[in-house]
Design an enzyme around this catalytic site. Structure first.
Site, PDB file in Angstrom:
ATOM      1  N   LEU A  88      14.208  19.756  16.388  1.00  0.00           N
ATOM      2  CA  LEU A  88      14.744  19.317  15.100  1.00  0.00           C
ATOM      3  C   LEU A  88      13.858  19.879  13.995  1.00  0.00           C
ATOM      4  O   LEU A  88      12.638  19.767  14.067  1.00  0.00           O
ATOM      5  CB  LEU A  88      14.755  17.789  15.000  1.00  0.00           C
ATOM      6  CG  LEU A  88      15.660  17.018  15.975  1.00  0.00           C
ATOM      7  CD1 LEU A  88      15.405  15.525  15.845  1.00  0.00           C
ATOM      8  CD2 LEU A  88      17.120  17.338  15.721  1.00  0.00           C
ATOM      9  N   HIS A  89      14.483  20.468  12.979  1.00  0.00           N
ATOM     10  CA  HIS A  89      13.672  20.961  11.859  1.00  0.00           C
ATOM     11  C   HIS A  89      14.381  20.854  10.513  1.00  0.00           C
ATOM     12  O   HIS A  89      13.764  21.015   9.476  1.00  0.00           O
ATOM     13  CB  HIS A  89      13.272  22.424  12.102  1.00  0.00           C
ATOM     14  CG  HIS A  89      14.401  23.397  11.931  1.00  0.00           C
ATOM     15  ND1 HIS A  89      15.361  23.592  12.889  1.00  0.00           N
ATOM     16  CD2 HIS A  89      14.718  24.228  10.904  1.00  0.00           C
ATOM     17  CE1 HIS A  89      16.216  24.508  12.488  1.00  0.00           C
ATOM     18  NE2 HIS A  89      15.859  24.889  11.281  1.00  0.00           N
ATOM     19  N   ARG A  90      15.683  20.585  10.525  1.00  0.00           N
ATOM     20  CA  ARG A  90      16.414  20.569   9.251  1.00  0.00           C
ATOM     21  C   ARG A  90      16.062  19.314   8.457  1.00  0.00           C
ATOM     22  O   ARG A  90      15.952  18.213   9.016  1.00  0.00           O
ATOM     23  CB  ARG A  90      17.915  20.666   9.483  1.00  0.00           C
ATOM     24  CG  ARG A  90      18.277  21.971  10.161  1.00  0.00           C
ATOM     25  CD  ARG A  90      19.728  22.355  10.055  1.00  0.00           C
ATOM     26  NE  ARG A  90      19.920  23.647  10.726  1.00  0.00           N
ATOM     27  CZ  ARG A  90      19.682  24.827  10.170  1.00  0.00           C
ATOM     28  NH1 ARG A  90      19.255  24.884   8.912  1.00  0.00           N
ATOM     29  NH2 ARG A  90      19.864  25.945  10.842  1.00  0.00           N
ATOM     30  N   ARG A 143       5.588  19.387   9.622  1.00  0.00           N
ATOM     31  CA  ARG A 143       6.379  18.549   8.719  1.00  0.00           C
ATOM     32  C   ARG A 143       7.057  17.417   9.486  1.00  0.00           C
ATOM     33  O   ARG A 143       7.127  16.279   9.022  1.00  0.00           O
ATOM     34  CB  ARG A 143       7.426  19.393   7.987  1.00  0.00           C
ATOM     35  CG  ARG A 143       8.104  18.637   6.846  1.00  0.00           C
ATOM     36  CD  ARG A 143       9.077  19.505   6.098  1.00  0.00           C
ATOM     37  NE  ARG A 143      10.244  19.817   6.902  1.00  0.00           N
ATOM     38  CZ  ARG A 143      11.240  20.613   6.505  1.00  0.00           C
ATOM     39  NH1 ARG A 143      11.161  21.211   5.328  1.00  0.00           N
ATOM     40  NH2 ARG A 143      12.279  20.843   7.276  1.00  0.00           N
TER      41      ARG A 143
END
Length: 364
Positions: free
Chosen positions: A208-210, A243
């Protein structure tokens, strides 16, 4: 013919590797073709950059523009200023960009303002979601491209409808798959695989990165809860970027079967994907790799720029609502997930087609 190739972020590295390999091959055969590689420095983390160069045997870049960090506008401006200076000092016949990252758009604008021919590998893909920075990068780049190298007939149709002539459109297949097939027998089991007592086909890979999935820690907690509770106790391997880790620290819940690991290099990550039961992701590129490796894939997005991974491949677009996760996992564990096929020309020879076409075009 001299080609200047642009790379700046992880997806770029996987796409330029087979292209450079084919240029070197043709040069050794006596063809008048060479290249320079410009690394914009968009990704400056060693795992995201240097490791990929080593693993994929990409030659050392001719220059690193050191444009990492800052806002998207700051990064775009830094790349443009540095790349313009580089081109003034190093003339070229063609600038070749790949994919849809900030570096792709920034260098494309510079090239065309200097009246240099522009080729876009992976042109014509669209999510039609302008909240995604990548969609803006694609549209801007494609609006000024001279030669399109496309992954599917769908991309050709999109570009034709946008007003580009058929002569500019070249269906060549997928260079990401060139890299995958070239390295499929070189994949490396991560050191933690045995330490965590993992078993082949008995774990899930999660990426997951969005921002809409990871920046809101409450939304991230809901997604992780649904995944953790519905994988029948299987380990969930989650390579997490810095992040994402910040959001994870804010979550009060704990997930006994969630194994958070650092970002991995190409060979280790694809070993995990190839040998997993399934992948849950919000990435686009991973859905292409799972399609070719015949691994079930669930995409936590409301749209995709790679619809062929759903219509032909093993991917399903299940949306961003956490409630959609359990029904999808129920299908997986019932053994009823679709088998999927492989799109046309995703055969490991896309780079050969690209270079053959460019050689032909520049002989005219």
């Amino acid at each position: 013919m001299h080609i200047t190739i642009i790379a700046g972020a992880r997806p770029n590295f996987m796409k330029i590797s087979p292209i450079i390999r084919e240029i070197i091959k043709q040069h050794k055969l006596g063809v008048s073709i060479d290249y320079r590689l410009v690394h914009t420095g968009q990704h400056f983390d060693s795992v995201m950059s240097e490791t990929f160069f080593k693993e994929l045997n990409i030659p050392k870049p001719d220059i690193n523009l050191m444009a990492g960090g800052g806002t998207q506008a700051e990064q775009t401006a830094t790349i443009m200023v540095a790349f313009e200076k580089y081109l003034l000092e190093n003339p070229t016949d063609l600038v070749l960009v790949v994919g849809d990252v900030t570096s792709t758009m920034a260098c494309s604008i510079v090239a065309k303002k200097m009246n240099i021919k522009l080729a876009h590998v992976e042109g014509g893909i669209r999510s039609y979601d302008n909240t995604m920075p990548e969609e803006i990068n694609r549209k801007v780049t494609d609006s000024i491209t001279d030669y399109f190298f496309t992954t599917t007939t769908t991309a050709n149709d999109i570009l034709f409808k946008e007003g580009h002539s058929v002569e500019k459109l070249h269906l060549v297949g997928n260079v990401m798959i060139d890299t995958l097939l070239y390295n499929i027998d070189k994949l490396v089991q991560p050191s933690f695989f045995q330490e965590k007592h993992l078993e082949l086909k008995k774990y899930i890979v999660l990426t997951l990165h969005r921002p809409n999935n990871v920046d809101d820690f409450e939304k991230l907690a809901q997604l992780l809860t649904e995944i953790s509770n519905n994988v029948h106790g299987l380990p969930v391997l989650f390579p997490a970027h810095p992040r994402t880790l910040q959001s994870l620290k804010k979550i009060n819940s704990t997930f006994d079967n969630l194994i958070v690991i650092p970002p991995l290099g190409y060979l280790e990550f694809n070993y995990l994907v190839k040998n997993s039961m399934a992948v849950i992701t919000d990435s686009g590129g991973i859905t292409e790799e799972t399609t070719v490796m015949k691994v079930p894939c669930m995409t936590l997005r409301d749209n995709t720029e790679r619809p062929e991974t759903c219509s032909i491949g093993t991917n399903e677009l299940i949306g961003t609502n956490p409630a959609n996760i359990k029904p999808a996992l129920d299908i997986l564990f019932s053994g009823k997930w679709k088998k999927g096929g492989i799109p046309e020309l995703w055969d490991g020879k896309s780079s050969e087609r690209i270079i053959a076409i460019l050689i032909s075009l520049f002989k005219k």
